[in-house]
Design a protein around this motif. Sequence first.
Motif, PDB file in Angstrom:
ATOM      1  N   ASP A 148       0.429  22.851  14.886  1.00 50.52           N
ATOM      2  CA  ASP A 148      -0.894  23.131  15.453  1.00 50.52           C
ATOM      3  C   ASP A 148      -1.316  22.100  16.503  1.00 50.52           C
ATOM      4  O   ASP A 148      -2.385  22.242  17.093  1.00 50.52           O
ATOM      5  CB  ASP A 148      -1.934  23.157  14.329  1.00 50.52           C
ATOM      6  CG  ASP A 148      -2.920  24.313  14.461  1.00 50.52           C
ATOM      7  OD1 ASP A 148      -2.648  25.233  15.261  1.00 50.52           O
ATOM      8  OD2 ASP A 148      -3.955  24.301  13.775  1.00 50.52           O
ATOM      9  N   LYS A 154      -8.579  34.269  13.150  1.00 54.75           N
ATOM     10  CA  LYS A 154      -8.057  32.910  12.980  1.00 54.75           C
ATOM     11  C   LYS A 154      -9.027  32.119  12.110  1.00 54.75           C
ATOM     12  O   LYS A 154      -9.730  31.204  12.555  1.00 54.75           O
ATOM     13  CB  LYS A 154      -7.844  32.248  14.337  1.00 54.75           C
ATOM     14  CG  LYS A 154      -6.789  32.953  15.182  1.00 54.75           C
ATOM     15  CD  LYS A 154      -6.613  32.291  16.529  1.00 54.75           C
ATOM     16  CE  LYS A 154      -5.544  33.003  17.364  1.00 54.75           C
ATOM     17  NZ  LYS A 154      -5.390  32.387  18.707  1.00 54.75           N
ATOM     18  N   HIS A 182      -2.382  23.604  19.901  1.00 53.84           N
ATOM     19  CA  HIS A 182      -3.708  24.228  19.939  1.00 53.84           C
ATOM     20  C   HIS A 182      -4.815  23.187  19.871  1.00 53.84           C
ATOM     21  O   HIS A 182      -5.792  23.250  20.634  1.00 53.84           O
ATOM     22  CB  HIS A 182      -3.849  25.207  18.775  1.00 53.84           C
ATOM     23  CG  HIS A 182      -5.238  25.762  18.610  1.00 53.84           C
ATOM     24  ND1 HIS A 182      -5.849  26.543  19.568  1.00 53.84           N
ATOM     25  CD2 HIS A 182      -6.142  25.630  17.602  1.00 53.84           C
ATOM     26  CE1 HIS A 182      -7.058  26.875  19.157  1.00 53.84           C
ATOM     27  NE2 HIS A 182      -7.261  26.328  17.968  1.00 53.84           N
ATOM     28  N   ASP A 202      -9.176  28.139  11.883  1.00 49.03           N
ATOM     29  CA  ASP A 202      -9.806  27.460  13.014  1.00 49.03           C
ATOM     30  C   ASP A 202     -11.328  27.538  12.916  1.00 49.03           C
ATOM     31  O   ASP A 202     -12.027  26.546  13.173  1.00 49.03           O
ATOM     32  CB  ASP A 202      -9.331  28.075  14.334  1.00 49.03           C
ATOM     33  CG  ASP A 202      -7.893  27.715  14.663  1.00 49.03           C
ATOM     34  OD1 ASP A 202      -7.495  26.560  14.402  1.00 49.03           O
ATOM     35  OD2 ASP A 202      -7.166  28.582  15.168  1.00 49.03           O
ATOM     36  N   ARG A 214     -15.872  23.521  20.838  1.00 46.54           N
ATOM     37  CA  ARG A 214     -15.101  24.719  20.503  1.00 46.54           C
ATOM     38  C   ARG A 214     -16.017  25.938  20.335  1.00 46.54           C
ATOM     39  O   ARG A 214     -15.714  26.867  19.586  1.00 46.54           O
ATOM     40  CB  ARG A 214     -14.283  24.471  19.236  1.00 46.54           C
ATOM     41  CG  ARG A 214     -13.309  23.325  19.384  1.00 46.54           C
ATOM     42  CD  ARG A 214     -12.597  22.973  18.090  1.00 46.54           C
ATOM     43  NE  ARG A 214     -11.631  23.996  17.689  1.00 46.54           N
ATOM     44  CZ  ARG A 214     -10.870  23.910  16.597  1.00 46.54           C
ATOM     45  NH1 ARG A 214     -10.976  22.845  15.804  1.00 46.54           N
ATOM     46  NH2 ARG A 214     -10.015  24.871  16.292  1.00 46.54           N
TER      47      ARG A 214
END
Length: 411
Positions: free
Chosen positions: A257, A90, A260, A93, A14
Amino acid sequence: MQTNLSEAAKRLARAEEAESILRSCVHCGFCTATCPTYQLLGDELDGPRGRIYLIKQVLEGAPVTTSTQLHLDRCLSCRNCETTCPSGVKYHDLLDIGRAVVEQQVPRPLGQRLLRQALRAVVPRPALFKALSFTGQALRPLLPALLKSKLPAQVAAPGQRPAPRHARRVLLLEGCVQPALSPNTNAAAARLLDRLGISVEPIREAGCCGAVDYHLNAQAQGLQRARRNIDAWWPAIEAGAEAIVQTASGCGAFVRDYAHLLEKDTQYAAKAARVSALSRDLVEVLREEPVEQLGLCAEQRVAFHCPCTLQHALKLSGAVESLLTRLGFTLTAVPDGHLCCGSAGTYSLTQPELSRQLRDNRLDALESGMPSIIVTANIGCQTHLDGAGRTPVRHWIEVVDAALNPEYNQA
């Protein structure tokens, strides 16, 4: 915010997402004004802006310390800062990404490791949790105060749950701890939906939403639970189920979620997106229905505690209050309704001192209007607030169900 990720950070799955989030922060500091832990501790590193800086340093290759871990651990993940943020950062995250990196680099003390392993071993398993809760009730006088406060003094019997009989069908996520600590919540939801012409179709194979594992930094295991739920729900979705309903907003926020979190999983991305699109908190279903026809006798003064997951994650602030008002309940004013009660999943066990302070502050605000009962929309908040032994705390759907006109019940 200017960033320069280390070579190791660039290899993270990520990495691009983390860099994008960091760059979106303009360090304005608006988030600190609404951060519960910053309000208690007054430390910049215990607010969102400070934690963002810590994660930035970690991802840029700075040494990671136990202090870094402590400040990230103290975050409630309430997402109040996201509601406040003018730049749309965000934060949750980024926090998930940062916590996972820190977890790999900083060994935890034995006591913390054992507690976290125990929580992950017990909480996501409803049958085991129910058995241990029953044992805990029997041994209640011998339990430490912290554990005793997590067990309700009385557990309401669930009552009758209607069999599916309507063309309209929804699925209901049963939850992990709710069947043991508040079994009447889902039963009351099923009864009310049935009266409105909506049947709850049981899916026994569905289990924990995955949030407990995921937020204790066992993220791969949390996502695997999400995949198992998708597999369990999928046949009913293909057969026309119109929604996947949650009565616990914490579970609902995580299911929402799935899309995502699994967007790069080629096997599950499309299904996860469909599941997230079908995910509904109970209030989202009921507010679209003619609930006034139920004929309630609602004479109680009620204070509503809006869980962080309901207002900051699901963006449903005011939805339950509006529905209760439509049904005739008198809602008392609650100061600082945006603040967290300190439950935050397993936070009340991993950070008990901060959690108790937040709970007591929230109860002071909730009780300021002299309600006869406090209602909420999340089992964690319910048990945490009720554990103080002050004003009774229940799920709002139980209070609505109890207020149903007796004549209608007999019809």
